[in-house]
Design a protein around this motif. Structure first.
Motif, PDB file in Angstrom:
ATOM      1  N   MET A  59     -42.045  -6.977   1.248  1.00 27.91           N
ATOM      2  CA  MET A  59     -42.938  -8.005   1.780  1.00 27.91           C
ATOM      3  C   MET A  59     -42.892  -9.290   0.969  1.00 27.91           C
ATOM      4  SD  MET A  59     -46.203  -5.613   2.811  1.00 27.91           S
ATOM      5  CE  MET A  59     -47.231  -6.998   3.369  1.00 27.91           C
ATOM      6  N   LEU A  60     -42.449  -9.231  -0.273  1.00 30.65           N
ATOM      7  CA  LEU A  60     -42.387 -10.433  -1.110  1.00 30.65           C
ATOM      8  C   LEU A  60     -41.594 -11.549  -0.451  1.00 30.65           C
ATOM      9  CD1 LEU A  60     -41.914  -9.050  -4.720  1.00 30.65           C
ATOM     10  CD2 LEU A  60     -43.820 -10.434  -3.880  1.00 30.65           C
ATOM     11  N   ASN A  61     -40.538 -11.196   0.266  1.00 30.03           N
ATOM     12  CA  ASN A  61     -39.696 -12.200   0.906  1.00 30.03           C
ATOM     13  C   ASN A  61     -40.319 -12.793   2.160  1.00 30.03           C
ATOM     14  OD1 ASN A  61     -37.655 -11.769  -0.993  1.00 30.03           O
ATOM     15  ND2 ASN A  61     -36.880 -10.026   0.169  1.00 30.03           N
ATOM     16  N   LEU A  66     -51.963 -16.994   0.168  1.00 31.82           N
ATOM     17  CA  LEU A  66     -52.957 -16.000  -0.238  1.00 31.82           C
ATOM     18  C   LEU A  66     -52.407 -14.582  -0.154  1.00 31.82           C
ATOM     19  CD1 LEU A  66     -55.911 -15.693  -1.134  1.00 31.82           C
ATOM     20  CD2 LEU A  66     -56.526 -15.558   1.285  1.00 31.82           C
ATOM     21  N   GLU A  67     -51.699 -14.293   0.923  1.00 34.05           N
ATOM     22  CA  GLU A  67     -51.129 -12.953   1.099  1.00 34.05           C
ATOM     23  C   GLU A  67     -50.144 -12.627  -0.020  1.00 34.05           C
ATOM     24  OE1 GLU A  67     -48.892 -10.286   4.540  1.00 34.05           O
ATOM     25  OE2 GLU A  67     -49.379 -12.369   4.965  1.00 34.05           O
ATOM     26  N   LYS A  68     -49.295 -13.570  -0.362  1.00 37.71           N
ATOM     27  CA  LYS A  68     -48.324 -13.347  -1.435  1.00 37.71           C
ATOM     28  C   LYS A  68     -49.044 -13.181  -2.770  1.00 37.71           C
ATOM     29  CE  LYS A  68     -43.806 -14.632  -2.974  1.00 37.71           C
ATOM     30  NZ  LYS A  68     -42.632 -15.148  -2.317  1.00 37.71           N
ATOM     31  N   GLY A  69     -50.092 -13.936  -2.974  1.00 38.11           N
ATOM     32  CA  GLY A  69     -50.876 -13.814  -4.201  1.00 38.11           C
ATOM     33  C   GLY A  69     -51.434 -12.408  -4.374  1.00 38.11           C
ATOM     34  N   TYR A  70     -52.034 -11.879  -3.315  1.00 38.75           N
ATOM     35  CA  TYR A  70     -52.557 -10.511  -3.376  1.00 38.75           C
ATOM     36  C   TYR A  70     -51.431  -9.511  -3.600  1.00 38.75           C
ATOM     37  CZ  TYR A  70     -57.424 -11.390  -2.240  1.00 38.75           C
ATOM     38  OH  TYR A  70     -58.732 -11.783  -2.293  1.00 38.75           O
ATOM     39  N   LEU A  71     -50.312  -9.761  -2.993  1.00 41.14           N
ATOM     40  CA  LEU A  71     -49.153  -8.887  -3.152  1.00 41.14           C
ATOM     41  C   LEU A  71     -48.680  -8.876  -4.605  1.00 41.14           C
ATOM     42  CD1 LEU A  71     -47.215  -7.060  -1.612  1.00 41.14           C
ATOM     43  CD2 LEU A  71     -45.904  -9.077  -0.987  1.00 41.14           C
ATOM     44  N   HIS A  95     -41.407 -20.690 -10.062  1.00 38.89           N
ATOM     45  CA  HIS A  95     -41.272 -22.144  -9.903  1.00 38.89           C
ATOM     46  C   HIS A  95     -41.285 -22.598  -8.447  1.00 38.89           C
ATOM     47  CE1 HIS A  95     -40.808 -22.474 -14.162  1.00 38.89           C
ATOM     48  NE2 HIS A  95     -39.851 -21.570 -14.145  1.00 38.89           N
ATOM     49  N   SER A  96     -41.059 -21.688  -7.529  1.00 38.98           N
ATOM     50  CA  SER A  96     -41.057 -22.053  -6.110  1.00 38.98           C
ATOM     51  C   SER A  96     -42.367 -21.665  -5.413  1.00 38.98           C
ATOM     52  CB  SER A  96     -39.878 -21.385  -5.402  1.00 38.98           C
ATOM     53  OG  SER A  96     -40.004 -19.978  -5.461  1.00 38.98           O
ATOM     54  N   MET A  97     -43.344 -21.234  -6.172  1.00 33.37           N
ATOM     55  CA  MET A  97     -44.599 -20.764  -5.585  1.00 33.37           C
ATOM     56  C   MET A  97     -45.607 -21.897  -5.435  1.00 33.37           C
ATOM     57  SD  MET A  97     -45.179 -17.260  -7.711  1.00 33.37           S
ATOM     58  CE  MET A  97     -43.998 -15.930  -7.670  1.00 33.37           C
ATOM     59  N   ASP A  98     -46.539 -21.720  -4.475  1.00 38.30           N
ATOM     60  CA  ASP A  98     -47.634 -22.682  -4.367  1.00 38.30           C
ATOM     61  C   ASP A  98     -48.651 -22.396  -5.475  1.00 38.30           C
ATOM     62  OD1 ASP A  98     -49.576 -20.751  -3.579  1.00 38.30           O
ATOM     63  OD2 ASP A  98     -49.307 -21.163  -1.455  1.00 38.30           O
ATOM     64  N   VAL A  99     -49.678 -23.196  -5.566  1.00 40.91           N
ATOM     65  CA  VAL A  99     -50.619 -23.120  -6.678  1.00 40.91           C
ATOM     66  C   VAL A  99     -51.286 -21.734  -6.783  1.00 40.91           C
ATOM     67  CG1 VAL A  99     -52.596 -24.114  -5.430  1.00 40.91           C
ATOM     68  CG2 VAL A  99     -52.461 -24.330  -7.916  1.00 40.91           C
ATOM     69  N   TYR A 100     -51.686 -21.151  -5.652  1.00 38.72           N
ATOM     70  CA  TYR A 100     -52.343 -19.847  -5.697  1.00 38.72           C
ATOM     71  C   TYR A 100     -51.370 -18.731  -6.042  1.00 38.72           C
ATOM     72  CZ  TYR A 100     -56.442 -22.084  -3.806  1.00 38.72           C
ATOM     73  OH  TYR A 100     -57.513 -22.903  -3.642  1.00 38.72           O
ATOM     74  N   GLU A 101     -50.182 -18.811  -5.516  1.00 38.76           N
ATOM     75  CA  GLU A 101     -49.165 -17.819  -5.845  1.00 38.76           C
ATOM     76  C   GLU A 101     -48.837 -17.866  -7.337  1.00 38.76           C
ATOM     77  OE1 GLU A 101     -46.936 -18.175  -1.499  1.00 38.76           O
ATOM     78  OE2 GLU A 101     -45.966 -18.976  -3.275  1.00 38.76           O
TER      79      GLU A 101
END
Length: 191
Positions: A59-61, A66-71, A95-101
């Motif tokens: 699922m990471l890909n 928010l979903e990725k953060g919880y993951l 480095h490619s993540m948004d602020v919450y991730e």
């Protein structure tokens, strides 16, 4: 299953290390409703079943925000005994993540015992967005409550938080700071 049944099922199995009905768990991890997926991801934080763990990694890909953060957080809890597996994922994607991730990735690294990432989490307290500051404070509170931040780091946290408290204008952030200090007070005996 209707939505109420889905959430009831998730609540019933929350935090289990083994799931009797893996097919339902896998189906809920792929549900059309992001809220259902997030709740199911969070419910898997103690899962020891390889099929579910593989699904979470896959699922990471396909997730973001928010979903990725919880993951990321769930995988950090799951792989505390096999840190290398998740640390590599966190480090190569950060480095490619948004602020919450990013915040959740750094929190995940702290969960895994890498205290040096605390300074990265504390940087989120400087955000111009009050909800980012709140999220960072609430995550710090949770980490402290779960004894995932060493007491020797409390002074650093207090110093940074005191600096932002003096200039903070939003009640939500001030409330999150007060909550953090209450938790730290219980843990350390004083601010």
């Amino acid at each position: 299953m209707n939505d109420i049944e889905k959430y009831d099922y998730i609540e019933k199995i929350y935090g289990n290390s083994y799931f009797d009905n893996i097919d339902v768990v896998l189906k809920l991890l792929s549900d059309i409703d992001e809220g259902v997926r997030i709740e199911m991801i969070e419910a898997c934080y103690a899962c020891e079943q390889e099929l579910v763990r593989k699904k979470l990694f896959q699922m990471l890909n396909d997730t973001k925000g928010l979903e990725k953060g919880y993951l990321l957080l769930t995988l950090s809890y799951i792989y505390q005994d096999n840190k290398k597996k998740i640390v590599d994922v966190l480090n190569q994607n950060i480095h490619s993540m948004d602020v919450y991730e990013k915040m959740d990735a750094y929190i995940g690294l702290i969960i895994l015992g890498y205290d040096s990432y605390l300074k990265e989490v504390l940087k989120f307290l400087e955000s111009s967005e009050y909800f980012v500051r709140c999220a960072a404070l609430n995550m710090l509170s949770e980490l402290i409550q779960n004894n995932l931040i060493k007491k020797e780091n409390f002074e650093t946290i207090v110093n940074v938080v005191n600096k932002i408290y003096e200039k903070e204008e939003t009640q939500a952030v001030k409330s999150s700071i007060q909550h953090l200090f209450e938790i730290m007070n219980l843990e350390s005996g004083d601010k």
